[in-house]
Design an enzyme around this catalytic site. Structure first.
Site, PDB file in Angstrom:
ATOM      1  N   HIS A  59       2.783   8.780   1.425  1.00 14.12           N
ATOM      2  CA  HIS A  59       1.411   8.949   1.896  1.00 14.12           C
ATOM      3  C   HIS A  59       1.291  10.320   2.565  1.00 14.12           C
ATOM      4  O   HIS A  59       2.297  10.895   2.995  1.00 14.12           O
ATOM      5  CB  HIS A  59       1.035   7.822   2.853  1.00 14.12           C
ATOM      6  N   THR A  94       1.156  15.036  -5.894  1.00 15.09           N
ATOM      7  CA  THR A  94       1.236  15.882  -4.707  1.00 15.09           C
ATOM      8  C   THR A  94       2.615  15.812  -4.076  1.00 15.09           C
ATOM      9  O   THR A  94       3.190  16.839  -3.718  1.00 15.09           O
ATOM     10  CB  THR A  94       0.151  15.487  -3.676  1.00 15.09           C
ATOM     11  N   THR A  95       3.163  14.620  -3.986  1.00 13.13           N
ATOM     12  CA  THR A  95       4.519  14.468  -3.447  1.00 13.13           C
ATOM     13  C   THR A  95       5.501  15.254  -4.311  1.00 13.13           C
ATOM     14  O   THR A  95       6.323  16.016  -3.797  1.00 13.13           O
ATOM     15  CB  THR A  95       4.927  12.982  -3.399  1.00 13.13           C
ATOM     16  N   SER A 129      -1.736  11.744  -9.140  1.00 14.08           N
ATOM     17  CA  SER A 129      -1.790  11.462  -7.708  1.00 14.08           C
ATOM     18  C   SER A 129      -1.991   9.955  -7.526  1.00 14.08           C
ATOM     19  O   SER A 129      -2.614   9.306  -8.372  1.00 14.08           O
ATOM     20  CB  SER A 129      -2.965  12.231  -7.099  1.00 14.08           C
ATOM     21  N   GLY A 130      -1.464   9.408  -6.439  1.00 17.37           N
ATOM     22  CA  GLY A 130      -1.562   7.968  -6.186  1.00 17.37           C
ATOM     23  C   GLY A 130      -2.961   7.400  -6.332  1.00 17.37           C
ATOM     24  O   GLY A 130      -3.177   6.455  -7.098  1.00 17.37           O
ATOM     25  N   ASP A 150       0.205   5.597  -8.672  1.00 19.94           N
ATOM     26  CA  ASP A 150       0.912   4.389  -8.226  1.00 19.94           C
ATOM     27  C   ASP A 150       1.013   3.396  -9.388  1.00 19.94           C
ATOM     28  O   ASP A 150       2.057   2.765  -9.598  1.00 19.94           O
ATOM     29  CB  ASP A 150       0.182   3.717  -7.055  1.00 19.94           C
ATOM     30  N   ASP A 206       2.620   5.111   5.176  1.00 21.84           N
ATOM     31  CA  ASP A 206       2.029   5.340   6.494  1.00 21.84           C
ATOM     32  C   ASP A 206       1.295   4.065   6.903  1.00 21.84           C
ATOM     33  O   ASP A 206       0.179   3.821   6.449  1.00 21.84           O
ATOM     34  CB  ASP A 206       1.066   6.516   6.439  1.00 21.84           C
ATOM     35  N   HIS A 255      -7.018   3.297  -1.511  1.00 19.75           N
ATOM     36  CA  HIS A 255      -6.442   2.699  -2.721  1.00 19.75           C
ATOM     37  C   HIS A 255      -5.344   1.694  -2.361  1.00 19.75           C
ATOM     38  O   HIS A 255      -4.376   1.526  -3.074  1.00 19.75           O
ATOM     39  CB  HIS A 255      -5.923   3.791  -3.665  1.00 19.75           C
ATOM     40  N   ASP A 262      -3.935  -0.607  -5.016  1.00 15.29           N
ATOM     41  CA  ASP A 262      -2.942  -0.023  -5.927  1.00 15.29           C
ATOM     42  C   ASP A 262      -1.552  -0.025  -5.292  1.00 15.29           C
ATOM     43  O   ASP A 262      -0.556  -0.288  -5.958  1.00 15.29           O
ATOM     44  CB  ASP A 262      -3.312   1.414  -6.295  1.00 15.29           C
ATOM     45  N   ARG A 314       4.293  -5.066  -5.323  1.00 15.42           N
ATOM     46  CA  ARG A 314       4.485  -6.360  -5.985  1.00 15.42           C
ATOM     47  C   ARG A 314       5.327  -6.219  -7.239  1.00 15.42           C
ATOM     48  O   ARG A 314       6.282  -6.968  -7.456  1.00 15.42           O
ATOM     49  CB  ARG A 314       3.142  -6.989  -6.328  1.00 15.42           C
TER      50      ARG A 314
END
Length: 135
Positions: A16, A44-45, A63-64, A69, A89, A96, A99, A105
């Site tokens: 995050h 981004t990560t 991006s997530g 994700d 975080d 989101h 997601d 899960r």
């Protein structure tokens, strides 16, 4: 995720916003291990990790919030990810969030090794979980 000729685990990195700098520091600290792994990360990560650790090859997805994700979740469901390092975080609301919950899960359903903090990620490295692929 492109197939690479590496013997290490297939690792997904997600962080995050507030924890992206911590992820890059963590990757730098464990670069010797991660250079033997196939690494995939959200956009981004992944770009931050590549900028700070250019010797760690990172394949990026979206991006997530834009579906990254879910893309990593699909890789997990296909058996193409051995470990998920996700610096979450817990104090910042995520638009989101659904997601994120779906990703967690699917990682649990498919028994993927997971770490959600620097310390738990350190334990995965120390325990050798990133040294080789899951059979």
């Amino acid at each position: 995720m492109a197939s690479q000729a590496k013997g290490g685990a297939r690792v997904a990195l997600v962080a995050h916003d507030r924890l992206k700098p911590a992820m890059t520091v963590w990757v730098a600290r464990h670069r010797a291990t991660l250079t033997t792994c196939e690494v995939v990360a959200t956009a981004t990560t992944g770009s931050m990790v590549q900028r700070e650790c250019p010797d760690v090859a990172v394949c990026t997805v979206l991006s997530g919030p834009l579906g990254g994700d879910q893309q990593i979740g699909a890789l997990i469901a296909e058996g193409r990810i051995d470990a998920l390092i996700f610096f979450v975080d817990p104090l910042t609301p995520m638009p989101h969030d659904v997601d994120v919950k779906a990703l967690l899960r699917v990682a649990l359903v498919h028994d993927v090794a997971c770490a959600f903090s620097e310390r738990s990620a350190d334990f995965l490295v120390a325990g050798g979980a990133l040294a080789s692929r899951r059979s």
